[in-house]
Design an enzyme around this catalytic site. Structure first.
Site, PDB file in Angstrom:
ATOM      1  CB  SER A  40      -0.916  -0.002   1.221  1.00 33.65           C
ATOM      2  OG  SER A  40      -0.179   0.045   2.422  1.00 33.65           O
ATOM      3  CG  HIS A 153      -0.996  -5.494   4.123  1.00 31.66           C
ATOM      4  ND1 HIS A 153      -0.431  -4.842   5.187  1.00 31.66           N
ATOM      5  CD2 HIS A 153      -0.478  -4.909   3.013  1.00 31.66           C
ATOM      6  CE1 HIS A 153       0.387  -3.897   4.744  1.00 31.66           C
ATOM      7  NE2 HIS A 153       0.363  -3.914   3.435  1.00 31.66           N
ATOM      8  CD  GLN A 162      -2.163  -1.708   4.905  1.00 32.04           C
ATOM      9  OE1 GLN A 162      -2.386  -1.377   3.745  1.00 32.04           O
ATOM     10  NE2 GLN A 162      -1.120  -1.250   5.568  1.00 32.04           N
ATOM     11  CD  GLU A 163      -0.451  -2.121   9.020  1.00 29.95           C
ATOM     12  OE1 GLU A 163       0.075  -1.766  10.103  1.00 29.95           O
ATOM     13  OE2 GLU A 163       0.080  -1.935   7.906  1.00 29.95           O
ATOM     14  CD  GLU A 204       2.373  -5.244   7.623  1.00 31.60           C
ATOM     15  OE1 GLU A 204       1.772  -4.904   8.663  1.00 31.60           O
ATOM     16  OE2 GLU A 204       2.889  -4.434   6.834  1.00 31.60           O
ATOM     17  CG  ASP A 241      -1.865   1.778   8.693  1.00 33.42           C
ATOM     18  OD1 ASP A 241      -2.560   2.695   8.192  1.00 33.42           O
ATOM     19  OD2 ASP A 241      -0.820   1.360   8.144  1.00 33.42           O
ATOM     20  CD  GLU A 284       0.718   3.706   9.942  1.00 33.07           C
ATOM     21  OE1 GLU A 284       1.017   3.074  10.978  1.00 33.07           O
ATOM     22  OE2 GLU A 284       1.103   3.371   8.819  1.00 33.07           O
ATOM     23  CG  ASP A 311       2.594   4.896   5.982  1.00 34.67           C
ATOM     24  OD1 ASP A 311       3.608   5.228   5.347  1.00 34.67           O
ATOM     25  OD2 ASP A 311       2.117   3.736   5.888  1.00 34.67           O
ATOM     26  CE  LYS A 336       5.372   1.955   5.921  1.00 34.03           C
ATOM     27  NZ  LYS A 336       4.155   2.093   5.072  1.00 34.03           N
ATOM     28  CG  HIS A 364       7.015  -4.085   9.166  1.00 34.57           C
ATOM     29  ND1 HIS A 364       6.461  -5.323   9.240  1.00 34.57           N
ATOM     30  CD2 HIS A 364       5.970  -3.222   9.389  1.00 34.57           C
ATOM     31  CE1 HIS A 364       5.165  -5.246   9.482  1.00 34.57           C
ATOM     32  NE2 HIS A 364       4.844  -3.986   9.585  1.00 34.57           N
ATOM     33  NE  ARG A 365       6.543   0.144   3.111  1.00 36.71           N
ATOM     34  CZ  ARG A 365       6.382   1.079   2.179  1.00 36.71           C
ATOM     35  NH1 ARG A 365       7.380   1.901   1.894  1.00 36.71           N
ATOM     36  NH2 ARG A 365       5.226   1.238   1.566  1.00 36.71           N
ATOM     37  CB  SER A 366       3.253  -5.370   3.428  1.00 33.02           C
ATOM     38  OG  SER A 366       3.384  -4.671   2.219  1.00 33.02           O
ATOM     39  CE  LYS A 387       3.043   0.331  10.367  1.00 30.90           C
ATOM     40  NZ  LYS A 387       1.709   0.346   9.770  1.00 30.90           N
TER      41      LYS A 387
END
Ligand code: PGA
Ligand code: ZN
Length: 424
Positions: A40, A153, A162-163, A204, A241, A284, A311, A336, A364-366, A387
């Site tokens: 994303s 994701h 997403q999260e 993730e 997020d 986020e 982000d 990031k 991190h990234r996915s 995270k």
């Protein structure tokens, strides 16, 4: 002194190619680093250079970045003092010559930049976190563990958001926080099974159940926290997020799971309600990457109570962060490294946030590798929270395991950020 830099194409956690760089110094010190990759991604991020060759890794090969390093960047940086990170990164930035790493790609420059830092630390006989920060003042971050995945994701009928993350800020140490988080993760798995939901995981490592609303995961998580024997709010916070740029179309927010299309103001109302009903410490990307007006509404509504992290809005870019600070939009920045492309620029983004009383959450990234650079980086920068996914999948867990090693090595000097790791 840098003697040679080599690169190769390796795979990330999604089975896509990524760049690994290997730096050798004249003293014999040697280190490597690999770039992660997002799904994303924000439209304002620095460019990720891929080959685009049809029939090879679906166009996602990274032979071009590898060749740029092996035939050009390596020669250009030979003879540089590896300890002079700013000079190395300045050379990379100049060699690229664009504002968003269009020529070299941030995946190319970041792998080199991180490998140089790691080689310099090795040459100095220091651990990476000691080398990057003040070794007398390591701060262990609250692990922001993404235990329920949706959006892009999870790629089936998961939530739009997403999260869904848990923040075990009430723990006395990082190791205990990690244990609490892992226990909650397992309690959630058992609870999902009981309810007849899938316990397959997303990119993730969080579960990706086909829930019927974007709120249901919050109820599932609160129940899992309690079943694991912890108290939501005092011991464990919840973070979201939504990555809302991914469901923002034609000026509105389309919540497919609920069959609703909301305005920014309606989204803000919803977040205010959620923050009142659940122990939410962080939201986020609650609003989309260019919805500055919506972001301002959100900040005015709950910015005094909730850490609002940009982000896709800020993309680790000081120019965009400066605008946020100036306009009172958000109060924290997601960090990031591959959104901007060098270690020096990443540090600048962290410092800008911190100097203005803002939060900085490293991420991190996915798409990841087992590279643990961000674990050391967040301890050195004292960002207070990091995270890096669920306590599952090797590429996620390896960052958390690195933090266990750091906490052990730091001994008496170490401190766990806890609730103070957040700006609100
Ligand atoms: P990404 O997701 O790595 O796929 O961009 C992470 C995030 O949105 O924070
Ligand atoms: Zn995000």
């Amino acid at each position: 002194t840098i003697q040679s830099i080599r690169a190769r194409e390796i795979l990330d956690s999604r089975g896509n190619p990524t760049v690994e760089a290997e730096v050798t110094l004249a003293c014999g010190a040697h280190a490597r680093a690999a770039s992660p990759s997002g799904a994303s991604t924000g439209v304002h991020e620095a460019l990720e250079l891929r080959d685009g060759t049809p029939g090879r890794y679906n166009g996602k090969g990274v032979q071009r970045p590898v060749n740029l390093i092996n035939h050009g960047i390596g020669d250009r940086l030979t003879g540089f003092d590896a300890r002079d990170q700013q000079a190395v990164d300045r050379a990379l930035i100049d060699l690229d010559g664009t504002a968003n790493k269009q020529n070299l790609g941030a995946n190319t420059t970041l792998a080199v930049s991180m490998a140089v830092a790691r080689a310099a630390a090795t040459a100095e006989g220091r651990r990476l976190w000691e080398y990057l920060g003040d070794p007398a003042e390591p701060l262990l971050p609250v692990p922001m563990m993404n235990i329920l995945n949706g959006g892009v994701h999870a790629n089936w009928q998961g939530p739009d958001f997403q999260e869904y993350l848990i923040a075990p800020y009430g723990a006395p140490t990082f190791a205990e926080a990690l244990r609490w988080g892992a226990e909650i993760y397992h309690a959630l798995k058992a609870f999902l099974k009981e309810k007849g939901y899938s316990t397959g995981v997303g990119d993730e490592g969080g579960f990706a159940p086909a829930v019927s609303s974007n709120t249901e995961p919050l109820d599932l998580i609160v129940e899992a926290i309690e079943r694991a024997g912890y108290t939501p709010g005092t011991q464990i916070g919840i973070a979201l997020d939504p990555a809302s740029s991914s469901f923002y179309h034609d000026g509105a927010y389309e919540l497919r799971t609920e069959g609703l299309t909301l305005t920014a103001a309606e989204m803000v109302d919803r977040y205010r309600d959620l923050a009142g009903a659940y122990p939410i410490v962080v939201i986020e990307d609650g609003l989309a990457e260019d919805d500055w007006d919506g972001w301002r509404l959100l900040t005015e509504a709950i910015g005094d109570r909730v850490e609002l992290v940009g982000d896709d809005l800020f993309v680790t870019n000081v120019t965009r962060i400066e605008r946020g600070i100036r306009e009172g939009v958000a109060n924290a920045v997601l960090i990031k490294p591959n959104q901007i492309g060098t270690v020096t620029e990443t540090i600048a983004a962290v410092r800008l946030a911190q100097q203005n009383g803002w939060g900085a959450m490293v991420s991190h990234r996915s798409g990841e590798t087992v590279d643990t650079f961000i674990a050391d980086f967040t301890v050195a920068m004292r960002t207070g929270h990091l995270k890096t996914g669920a306590p599952a999948r090797g590429e996620r867990v390896e960052k958390y395991n690195q933090l266990l090693r750091i906490e052990e090595a730091a001994g008496g000097a170490v401190r766990y950020a806890g609730r103070a790791g957040f700006v609100r």
